[in-house]
Each structure stands twice: as C-alpha cells, then as structure tokens.
Design a protein around this motif. Structure first.
Motif, PDB file in Angstrom:
ATOM      1  N   PRO A 175       0.803  -1.225   0.000  1.00 12.71           N
ATOM      2  CA  PRO A 175       0.000   0.000   0.000  1.00 12.71           C
ATOM      3  C   PRO A 175       0.836   1.275   0.000  1.00 12.71           C
ATOM      4  O   PRO A 175       0.546   2.221  -0.731  1.00 12.71           O
ATOM      5  CB  PRO A 175      -0.827  -0.139   1.283  1.00 12.71           C
ATOM      6  N   ARG A 176       1.881   1.290   0.823  1.00 11.21           N
ATOM      7  CA  ARG A 176       2.746   2.471   0.847  1.00 11.21           C
ATOM      8  C   ARG A 176       3.528   2.616  -0.458  1.00 11.21           C
ATOM      9  O   ARG A 176       3.697   3.713  -0.990  1.00 11.21           O
ATOM     10  CB  ARG A 176       3.733   2.360   2.018  1.00 11.21           C
ATOM     11  N   ALA A 177       4.012   1.490  -0.972  1.00 12.89           N
ATOM     12  CA  ALA A 177       4.769   1.528  -2.224  1.00 12.89           C
ATOM     13  C   ALA A 177       3.887   1.989  -3.384  1.00 12.89           C
ATOM     14  O   ALA A 177       4.307   2.797  -4.215  1.00 12.89           O
ATOM     15  CB  ALA A 177       5.362   0.147  -2.518  1.00 12.89           C
ATOM     16  N   LEU A 178       2.667   1.467  -3.438  1.00 11.48           N
ATOM     17  CA  LEU A 178       1.746   1.865  -4.503  1.00 11.48           C
ATOM     18  C   LEU A 178       1.424   3.357  -4.421  1.00 11.48           C
ATOM     19  O   LEU A 178       1.329   4.041  -5.449  1.00 11.48           O
ATOM     20  CB  LEU A 178       0.454   1.051  -4.416  1.00 11.48           C
ATOM     21  N   GLN A 179       1.252   3.843  -3.194  1.00 11.30           N
ATOM     22  CA  GLN A 179       0.987   5.270  -3.036  1.00 11.30           C
ATOM     23  C   GLN A 179       2.119   6.091  -3.633  1.00 11.30           C
ATOM     24  O   GLN A 179       1.883   7.073  -4.342  1.00 11.30           O
ATOM     25  CB  GLN A 179       0.816   5.595  -1.550  1.00 11.30           C
ATOM     26  N   ARG A 180       3.339   5.670  -3.375  1.00 12.94           N
ATOM     27  CA  ARG A 180       4.493   6.404  -3.894  1.00 12.94           C
ATOM     28  C   ARG A 180       4.525   6.346  -5.425  1.00 12.94           C
ATOM     29  O   ARG A 180       4.689   7.365  -6.105  1.00 12.94           O
ATOM     30  CB  ARG A 180       5.773   5.791  -3.321  1.00 12.94           C
ATOM     31  N   VAL A 181       4.361   5.149  -5.981  1.00 11.32           N
ATOM     32  CA  VAL A 181       4.459   4.972  -7.431  1.00 11.32           C
ATOM     33  C   VAL A 181       3.356   5.745  -8.149  1.00 11.32           C
ATOM     34  O   VAL A 181       3.612   6.475  -9.114  1.00 11.32           O
ATOM     35  CB  VAL A 181       4.381   3.472  -7.801  1.00 11.32           C
ATOM     36  N   LEU A 182       2.130   5.610  -7.682  1.00  8.57           N
ATOM     37  CA  LEU A 182       0.996   6.219  -8.390  1.00  8.57           C
ATOM     38  C   LEU A 182       0.999   7.740  -8.276  1.00  8.57           C
ATOM     39  O   LEU A 182       0.620   8.441  -9.211  1.00  8.57           O
ATOM     40  CB  LEU A 182      -0.320   5.642  -7.865  1.00  8.57           C
ATOM     41  N   ALA A 208      -8.140   1.109  -2.635  1.00  9.45           N
ATOM     42  CA  ALA A 208      -8.438   1.836  -3.871  1.00  9.45           C
ATOM     43  C   ALA A 208      -9.030   3.211  -3.560  1.00  9.45           C
ATOM     44  O   ALA A 208      -8.645   4.223  -4.169  1.00  9.45           O
ATOM     45  CB  ALA A 208      -9.395   1.022  -4.741  1.00  9.45           C
ATOM     46  N   ASP A 209      -9.948   3.253  -2.606  1.00 11.82           N
ATOM     47  CA  ASP A 209     -10.596   4.521  -2.256  1.00 11.82           C
ATOM     48  C   ASP A 209      -9.587   5.527  -1.714  1.00 11.82           C
ATOM     49  O   ASP A 209      -9.642   6.718  -2.041  1.00 11.82           O
ATOM     50  CB  ASP A 209     -11.701   4.284  -1.223  1.00 11.82           C
ATOM     51  N   ARG A 210      -8.667   5.031  -0.863  1.00 10.69           N
ATOM     52  CA  ARG A 210      -7.658   5.947  -0.305  1.00 10.69           C
ATOM     53  C   ARG A 210      -6.728   6.470  -1.399  1.00 10.69           C
ATOM     54  O   ARG A 210      -6.478   7.680  -1.489  1.00 10.69           O
ATOM     55  CB  ARG A 210      -6.847   5.237   0.779  1.00 10.69           C
ATOM     56  N   LEU A 211      -6.214   5.574  -2.223  1.00 10.38           N
ATOM     57  CA  LEU A 211      -5.297   5.989  -3.279  1.00 10.38           C
ATOM     58  C   LEU A 211      -5.967   6.948  -4.262  1.00 10.38           C
ATOM     59  O   LEU A 211      -5.338   7.856  -4.801  1.00 10.38           O
ATOM     60  CB  LEU A 211      -4.757   4.760  -4.025  1.00 10.38           C
ATOM     61  N   ASN A 212      -7.266   6.748  -4.476  1.00  7.16           N
ATOM     62  CA  ASN A 212      -7.998   7.591  -5.425  1.00  7.16           C
ATOM     63  C   ASN A 212      -8.076   9.041  -4.977  1.00  7.16           C
ATOM     64  O   ASN A 212      -8.268   9.940  -5.793  1.00  7.16           O
ATOM     65  CB  ASN A 212      -9.411   7.028  -5.633  1.00  7.16           C
ATOM     66  N   THR A 213      -7.923   9.285  -3.669  1.00  3.12           N
ATOM     67  CA  THR A 213      -7.968  10.662  -3.160  1.00  3.12           C
ATOM     68  C   THR A 213      -6.631  11.381  -3.324  1.00  3.12           C
ATOM     69  O   THR A 213      -6.551  12.593  -3.095  1.00  3.12           O
ATOM     70  CB  THR A 213      -8.346  10.687  -1.666  1.00  3.12           C
ATOM     71  N   LEU A 214      -5.601  10.646  -3.719  1.00  7.40           N
ATOM     72  CA  LEU A 214      -4.247  11.202  -3.708  1.00  7.40           C
ATOM     73  C   LEU A 214      -3.712  11.580  -5.089  1.00  7.40           C
ATOM     74  O   LEU A 214      -2.636  12.153  -5.200  1.00  7.40           O
ATOM     75  CB  LEU A 214      -3.284  10.189  -3.070  1.00  7.40           C
ATOM     76  N   THR A 215      -4.438  11.240  -6.149  1.00  5.01           N
ATOM     77  CA  THR A 215      -3.953  11.504  -7.498  1.00  5.01           C
ATOM     78  C   THR A 215      -5.126  11.789  -8.424  1.00  5.01           C
ATOM     79  O   THR A 215      -6.260  11.384  -8.151  1.00  5.01           O
ATOM     80  CB  THR A 215      -3.141  10.305  -8.031  1.00  5.01           C
ATOM     81  N   HIS A 218      -7.760   8.040 -11.997  1.00  8.51           N
ATOM     82  CA  HIS A 218      -8.865   7.339 -11.335  1.00  8.51           C
ATOM     83  C   HIS A 218      -8.393   5.969 -10.861  1.00  8.51           C
ATOM     84  O   HIS A 218      -7.864   5.177 -11.651  1.00  8.51           O
ATOM     85  CB  HIS A 218     -10.037   7.192 -12.317  1.00  8.51           C
ATOM     86  N   ILE A 219      -8.585   5.683  -9.585  1.00  6.96           N
ATOM     87  CA  ILE A 219      -8.155   4.406  -9.004  1.00  6.96           C
ATOM     88  C   ILE A 219      -9.367   3.719  -8.390  1.00  6.96           C
ATOM     89  O   ILE A 219     -10.082   4.314  -7.591  1.00  6.96           O
ATOM     90  CB  ILE A 219      -7.059   4.620  -7.935  1.00  6.96           C
ATOM     91  N   LYS A 220      -9.607   2.468  -8.766  1.00  2.81           N
ATOM     92  CA  LYS A 220     -10.803   1.771  -8.316  1.00  2.81           C
ATOM     93  C   LYS A 220     -10.537   0.285  -8.103  1.00  2.81           C
ATOM     94  O   LYS A 220      -9.550  -0.253  -8.606  1.00  2.81           O
ATOM     95  CB  LYS A 220     -11.940   1.940  -9.340  1.00  2.81           C
ATOM     96  N   GLU A 221     -11.413  -0.364  -7.339  1.00  4.51           N
ATOM     97  CA  GLU A 221     -11.387  -1.818  -7.245  1.00  4.51           C
ATOM     98  C   GLU A 221     -12.021  -2.369  -8.514  1.00  4.51           C
ATOM     99  O   GLU A 221     -13.086  -1.919  -8.941  1.00  4.51           O
ATOM    100  CB  GLU A 221     -12.158  -2.279  -6.011  1.00  4.51           C
ATOM    101  N   ALA A 222     -11.367  -3.341  -9.129  1.00  2.00           N
ATOM    102  CA  ALA A 222     -11.839  -3.875 -10.410  1.00  2.00           C
ATOM    103  C   ALA A 222     -13.130  -4.660 -10.236  1.00  2.00           C
ATOM    104  O   ALA A 222     -13.358  -5.301  -9.201  1.00  2.00           O
ATOM    105  CB  ALA A 222     -10.764  -4.778 -11.016  1.00  2.00           C
ATOM    106  N   THR A 223     -13.991  -4.624 -11.268  1.00  2.00           N
ATOM    107  CA  THR A 223     -15.220  -5.411 -11.278  1.00  2.00           C
ATOM    108  C   THR A 223     -15.242  -6.305 -12.512  1.00  2.00           C
ATOM    109  O   THR A 223     -14.726  -5.934 -13.567  1.00  2.00           O
ATOM    110  CB  THR A 223     -16.474  -4.519 -11.262  1.00  2.00           C
ATOM    111  N   HIS A 224     -15.848  -7.465 -12.379  1.00  2.00           N
ATOM    112  CA  HIS A 224     -15.849  -8.458 -13.442  1.00  2.00           C
ATOM    113  C   HIS A 224     -16.524  -7.928 -14.706  1.00  2.00           C
ATOM    114  O   HIS A 224     -17.617  -7.367 -14.651  1.00  2.00           O
ATOM    115  CB  HIS A 224     -16.560  -9.727 -12.976  1.00  2.00           C
TER     116      HIS A 224
END
Length: 357
Positions: A175-182, A208-215, A218-224
């Motif tokens: 989670p922390r690494a993804l935040q940095r990369v994105l 996904a919701d947290r990361l979406n507030t930082l950039t 658009h960041i979301k949980e995937a749906t089928h």
C-alpha cells in the motif's frame, strides 16, 4: 538472518485477544512475547520498558487507538508494527491508513464474537511477525532528493504498439509503495494500470478509495467484465484472481475464484500470465515489495511470449520486504532494478512516445 528470538509486545484492548495472540506467537520457538498492553498509552510505556523488536497493534481501542499509537511509535521510536484489524468498513479504512503511515503489515482479526477460529491466522501471524523483525523502519524515510537518479530511464519500447498496459504486483509493504508509485506518475498519465496487491476481501476497496484521493488518475477496485479505460488504475479485489482478456480492440477485466496460486488469491502470476496471452500490446510488468515469489513464473511466461515486455523490479534498499522483487530478479527477466522513488518515473519515461493508450 533472524534474530535469536523475536521479542514481541501485544497491544489489544481485549483480554481474550491478548491471551490468544500471546499463545499463538509463543508456540513458535523463534518468538518471545515480552509483554502485553491494554491500550495505546499502556503500550507506549511498555515499549520503553521492554524494547520489543515487533509490536502487534489493535486498530480500534479506547484511550488511545491504533492510529494514534502508531503515529507516536513512528515519530519517537520507530519499530516494526503489525496491525490487527476487523473486517468492518471503518476497520479496513483505518488499517490502510495505518499501513500508509508506517505499519509493516496487518492481520485480519478472526470473525465471530468469541473468535473461535483465531487459530486460522496462526501461521500467517507467526510468518508476518518473523518477517517484520527483519524490516528496517526509519523515522525519516529518504526523500526523493536523497535518491540517485543517474539511472533514470529515457528509452521507449523497441517495438511500439498502439496500446500499452502496465501490470503491478506487490504484497507486504505494498500500500505504501503503490501510493508512492501512483502519485509519482504525471497527472496526464493515460496508460491503464492493473494491480494485484495481496490483501483480504474488503481491504482492497479501502485501498483503492484511499489511493484515489491522492492523485488525479482514477483508481478503483476492479469489477468483473468491465472494459479497461484510459487514465484508470484497477486493483484486484481480495479473494479474486484478476485476468486481462482481449475483447475486440479493447481489454476487459475477468475475475475468478480459481484455486489459489502459491497460497494467494489474487495472484500476481495469474495476472501476468493472462497478459502474456495478449498480442500486439506494449507490456510493462512491475514487481514491488513483498514476501514470497509470486509473480516470478508470470514474468517468465511474459518474456517467453513477448520478449519486448519491459520488467521493472524495486531494489533491495527501498523494499520493505525484498522477497518478490528478489525472486523476480533471479529469473533474469528484469530490465530495470530501481529504488521505489524511481519506479513511477521509470514507468512514465518508458511509455513516452507519440502514440499510446
């Protein structure tokens, strides 16, 4: 090498949970539970008195909750912390916040009011505590200015196709690494990104919701079945494998409950292997911090099917746990081994070209 014995402090407001966690950890000869605490204030005193190597910390407690306690630990005496979280929406949201604020990992609390199934987490708890003992936690993480950017990537794909997909795999510390990369990606970054983060159901939505507030991306949980769009990041939901499949000129998300791979669902291998089967698309595969070797087989498949696939691995210096990147590097498929602070820039530099998805 592991310390002779990992000294652990258990902080939890439930006497039952303190006893059960202590018993589970004490069953392993590599671990010594040196004390317990009933809330954050009590825990901070015990940390000073007992000097534990690792702390297990309940997210929701009276007097001083896990978030406030973690902040104090990280500000004053940084040591590896593993959060214990409920699967409620509030619990998962706070857990993602804690991971982003310095906790090494988390354990999902057993379900049920009496928690009779707590022994289900025994193996996971022991494994994560022992791994955490070997993590270096810093009060002041390196800033971007401290990183050598001489190896910044300026190349583009050798065989440029009209469309590009980035696939990222990560686990412990993810989670922390993804935040940095994105957040390092430019605001106008349009290439779709698909991510597998090892995490139980419920927590991936909070991530996904947290990361979406930082950039602005658009960041979301995937749906089928959804069609993969530009300027969007898709995170595999917990307990579902995520595959990418071609649909005409587009790509779609396919979620499945197929058997776990190497103990994981979602699995990075499954994501990478599905990407390997898609022709005529630029592919960037990224392995970030995490325990184990998930992703390595998928990388080999990717390179076998498309040698122009570019593989990026986080280096040892910045990895919370240098398991998955190290295993990837051993496959000899990795093109770029870079510090976490360079990963986002590496991705964006690789796909700078006149055309692209």
């Amino acid at each position: 090498m592991y310390k002779t014995q990992t000294r652990v402090l258990v902080i939890d407001d439930s006497a039952f949970m303190r006893k059960m966690i202590t018993d589970l950890l004490s069953s392993n000869e590599q671990i010594e539970v040196v004390g317990t605490a009933r809330n954050g204030e009590d825990g901070l005193k015990k940390i000073k008195e007992l000097s534990p190597h690792v702390v297990t910390l309940d997210v929701e407690m009276p007097v001083m909750d896990g978030i406030a306690t973690l902040k104090n630990i990280m500000d004053t005496n940084p040591i590896p912390v593993i959060m214990l979280s409920s699967i409620t929406k509030e619990g998962s949201t706070k857990t993602i916040q804690a991971i982003s604020n310095g906790a090494v990992d988390f354990i999902q609390k057993p379900s049920g009011s009496i928690s009779l199934d707590i022994d289900k987490i025994k193996e996971e708890l022991i494994k994560k505590v022992i791994a955490a003992a070997n993590v270096k936690v810093s009060k002041h993480p390196k800033s971007t200015e401290d990183v050598d950017f001489k190896t910044a990537v300026n190349q583009t794909f050798k065989n440029s196709h009209a469309q590009t997909i980035v696939a990222i795999g990560t686990s412990t510390g993810g989670p922390r690494a993804l935040q940095r990369v994105l957040t390092d990606l430019p605001d106008d970054f349009t290439t779709p990104i698909v991510i597998v983060q090892h995490m139980p159901p419920g927590f991936t939505k909070s991530l996904a919701d947290r990361l979406n507030t930082l950039t602005k991306i658009h960041i979301k949980e995937a749906t089928h079945g959804e069609i993969i769009q530009k300027s969007t990041v898709y995170i595999a939901p917990g307990d579902f494998h995520l595959k990418i499949r071609k649909m005409g000129t587009s790509f779609a998300v396919e979620l499945s409950k197929e058997a776990e791979r190497s103990g994981h669902r979602p699995s990075v291998d499954v994501l990478f292997e599905s990407l390997a089967e898609i022709p005529n698309v630029n592919k960037i595969a990224v392995l970030l911090t995490g325990m184990g070797n998930d992703g390595s087989k998928g990388l080999q498949r990717l390179k076998e099917k498309d040698s122009s696939t570019v593989v990026v691995a986080e280096n040892e210096e910045s990895s919370i746990v240098y398991g998955m990147p190290k295993a990837a590097i051993k496959t000899n498929t990795v093109n770029h081994i870079v510090h976490l602070h360079q990963v986002g820039h590496t991705i964006s530099n690789l796909i700078k070209k006149p055309r692209g998805m």
